[in-house]
Design an enzyme around this catalytic site. Structure first.
Site, PDB file in Angstrom:
ATOM      1  N   LYS A  12       0.822  -1.218   0.000  1.00 23.07           N
ATOM      2  CA  LYS A  12       0.000   0.000   0.000  1.00 23.07           C
ATOM      3  C   LYS A  12       0.860   1.273   0.000  1.00 23.07           C
ATOM      4  CE  LYS A  12      -3.956  -2.206   2.309  1.00 23.07           C
ATOM      5  NZ  LYS A  12      -4.928  -2.102   3.446  1.00 23.07           N
ATOM      6  N   TYR A  52     -12.321  -2.175  -3.659  1.00 20.36           N
ATOM      7  CA  TYR A  52     -12.819  -2.292  -2.279  1.00 20.36           C
ATOM      8  C   TYR A  52     -14.348  -2.194  -2.222  1.00 20.36           C
ATOM      9  CZ  TYR A  52      -8.305  -2.352   0.161  1.00 20.36           C
ATOM     10  OH  TYR A  52      -7.076  -2.718   0.672  1.00 20.36           O
ATOM     11  N   ASN A 115      -1.973   0.296   6.738  1.00 23.19           N
ATOM     12  CA  ASN A 115      -1.422  -0.928   7.322  1.00 23.19           C
ATOM     13  C   ASN A 115      -0.565  -1.739   6.331  1.00 23.19           C
ATOM     14  OD1 ASN A 115      -3.473  -1.903   5.787  1.00 23.19           O
ATOM     15  ND2 ASN A 115      -4.643  -2.832   7.458  1.00 23.19           N
ATOM     16  N   HIS A 118      -2.259  -5.362   1.545  1.00 19.22           N
ATOM     17  CA  HIS A 118      -3.537  -6.054   1.354  1.00 19.22           C
ATOM     18  C   HIS A 118      -3.240  -7.501   1.003  1.00 19.22           C
ATOM     19  CE1 HIS A 118      -7.496  -7.184  -0.180  1.00 19.22           C
ATOM     20  NE2 HIS A 118      -6.823  -7.804  -1.149  1.00 19.22           N
ATOM     21  N   GLU A 129      -9.586 -11.124  -7.398  1.00 20.57           N
ATOM     22  CA  GLU A 129      -8.685  -9.976  -7.234  1.00 20.57           C
ATOM     23  C   GLU A 129      -7.476 -10.084  -8.176  1.00 20.57           C
ATOM     24  OE1 GLU A 129      -9.803  -9.124  -2.535  1.00 20.57           O
ATOM     25  OE2 GLU A 129      -7.775  -9.771  -3.034  1.00 20.57           O
TER      26      GLU A 129
HETATM   27  P1  ADP Z   1      -7.843  -6.709   5.857  1.00 17.84           P
HETATM   28  O1  ADP Z   1      -7.042  -5.771   4.955  1.00 17.84           O
HETATM   29  O2  ADP Z   1      -7.039  -7.166   7.045  1.00 17.84           O
HETATM   30  O3  ADP Z   1      -8.486  -7.846   5.105  1.00 17.84           O
HETATM   31  P2  ADP Z   1     -10.482  -5.469   5.925  1.00 17.84           P
HETATM   32  O4  ADP Z   1     -10.779  -6.239   4.681  1.00 17.84           O
HETATM   33  O5  ADP Z   1     -11.445  -5.588   7.059  1.00 17.84           O
HETATM   34  O6  ADP Z   1      -9.024  -5.822   6.495  1.00 17.84           O
HETATM   35  O7  ADP Z   1     -10.366  -3.918   5.592  1.00 17.84           O
HETATM   36  C1  ADP Z   1      -9.767  -3.485   4.385  1.00 17.84           C
HETATM   37  C2  ADP Z   1      -8.864  -2.326   4.702  1.00 17.84           C
HETATM   38  O8  ADP Z   1      -9.653  -1.224   5.160  1.00 17.84           O
HETATM   39  C3  ADP Z   1      -7.867  -2.552   5.832  1.00 17.84           C
HETATM   40  O9  ADP Z   1      -6.703  -3.250   5.421  1.00 17.84           O
HETATM   41  C4  ADP Z   1      -7.552  -1.130   6.257  1.00 17.84           C
HETATM   42  O10 ADP Z   1      -6.662  -0.483   5.337  1.00 17.84           O
HETATM   43  C5  ADP Z   1      -8.937  -0.477   6.142  1.00 17.84           C
HETATM   44  N1  ADP Z   1      -9.675  -0.562   7.404  1.00 17.84           N
HETATM   45  C6  ADP Z   1     -10.260  -1.654   7.958  1.00 17.84           C
HETATM   46  N2  ADP Z   1     -10.864  -1.370   9.119  1.00 17.84           N
HETATM   47  C7  ADP Z   1     -10.685  -0.024   9.302  1.00 17.84           C
HETATM   48  C8  ADP Z   1     -11.070   0.900  10.328  1.00 17.84           C
HETATM   49  N3  ADP Z   1     -11.776   0.508  11.388  1.00 17.84           N
HETATM   50  N4  ADP Z   1     -10.694   2.187  10.186  1.00 17.84           N
HETATM   51  C9  ADP Z   1      -9.983   2.605   9.115  1.00 17.84           C
HETATM   52  N5  ADP Z   1      -9.586   1.781   8.106  1.00 17.84           N
HETATM   53  C10 ADP Z   1      -9.923   0.489   8.201  1.00 17.84           C
HETATM   54 MG    MG Z   2      -9.909  -7.761   3.577  1.00 20.51          MG
END
Ligand code: ADP
Ligand code: MG
Length: 141
Positions: A12, A52, A115, A118, A129
């Site tokens: 990212k 997304y 974070n 992905h 994807e």
């Molecule tokens: P992951 O990437 O671990 O699969 P999710 O699919 O739940 O997590 O969420 C997609 C992305 O959205 C996350 O990687 C993060 O960048 C963002 N995200 C998820 N939850 C939050 C939150 N509570 N606040 C802000 N950004 C979030």
């Molecule tokens: Mg996810």
């Protein structure tokens, strides 16, 4: 026997900005995943929103799209034994505060949003994807 799988990974913008592509790729390779396709892109708002789409109704959707287009990303196909689950383990929990020691998110993530990586969460989503970003001819296993 673990099945050989392919999964989609995205490095990212928070990580490309800090020049961490190589350090993150080393985590994948050191733990047995092969990078069999890779390209650096700057996503458009439309592409990030489509990617997304499952999160469209979530309160963080707009911020997530803005973040994902704030700089270049590196999209990649990882291949290996149980690659979908293996990559999720290498990545660590979504919130870096909850991520295990040694994971990408524990070591590199800035926040729950920024974070660093992905990773597909199921084999079906991995297939969808991967085809979102790559033609079969661009994937060399
Ligand atoms: P992951 O990437 O671990 O699969 P999710 O699919 O739940 O997590 O969420 C997609 C992305 O959205 C996350 O990687 C993060 O960048 C963002 N995200 C998820 N939850 C939050 C939150 N509570 N606040 C802000 N950004 C979030
Ligand atoms: Mg996810």
């Amino acid at each position: 026997m673990a099945a050989k799988e392919r999964t989609l990974s995205i490095i990212k913008p928070d990580a490309t900005r800090r020049n961490l592509t190589g350090k993150i790729n080393a985590k994948f390779e050191d733990q047995g995943l092969r990078i069999i396709a890779q390209k650096r892109l700057h996503l458009t708002e439309d592409e990030a929103g489509k990617f997304y789409d499952v999160h469209r109704e979530r309160p963080f959707f707009k911020d997530l799209v803005s973040f994902m287009i704030s700089g270049p990303v590196v999209v990649q196909v990882l291949e290996g034994a149980d690659a979908v689950a293996a990559n999720r383990k290498i990545m660590g929990a979504t919130n870096p505060a909850n991520a295990e020691a040694g994971t990408i998110r524990k070591e590199f993530a800035e926040s729950i949003e920024a974070n660093s990586v992905h990773g597909s969460d199921s084999l079906d989503n991995a297939k969808r994807e991967i085809s979102f970003f790559f033609a079969e001819t661009e994937i060399v296993g």
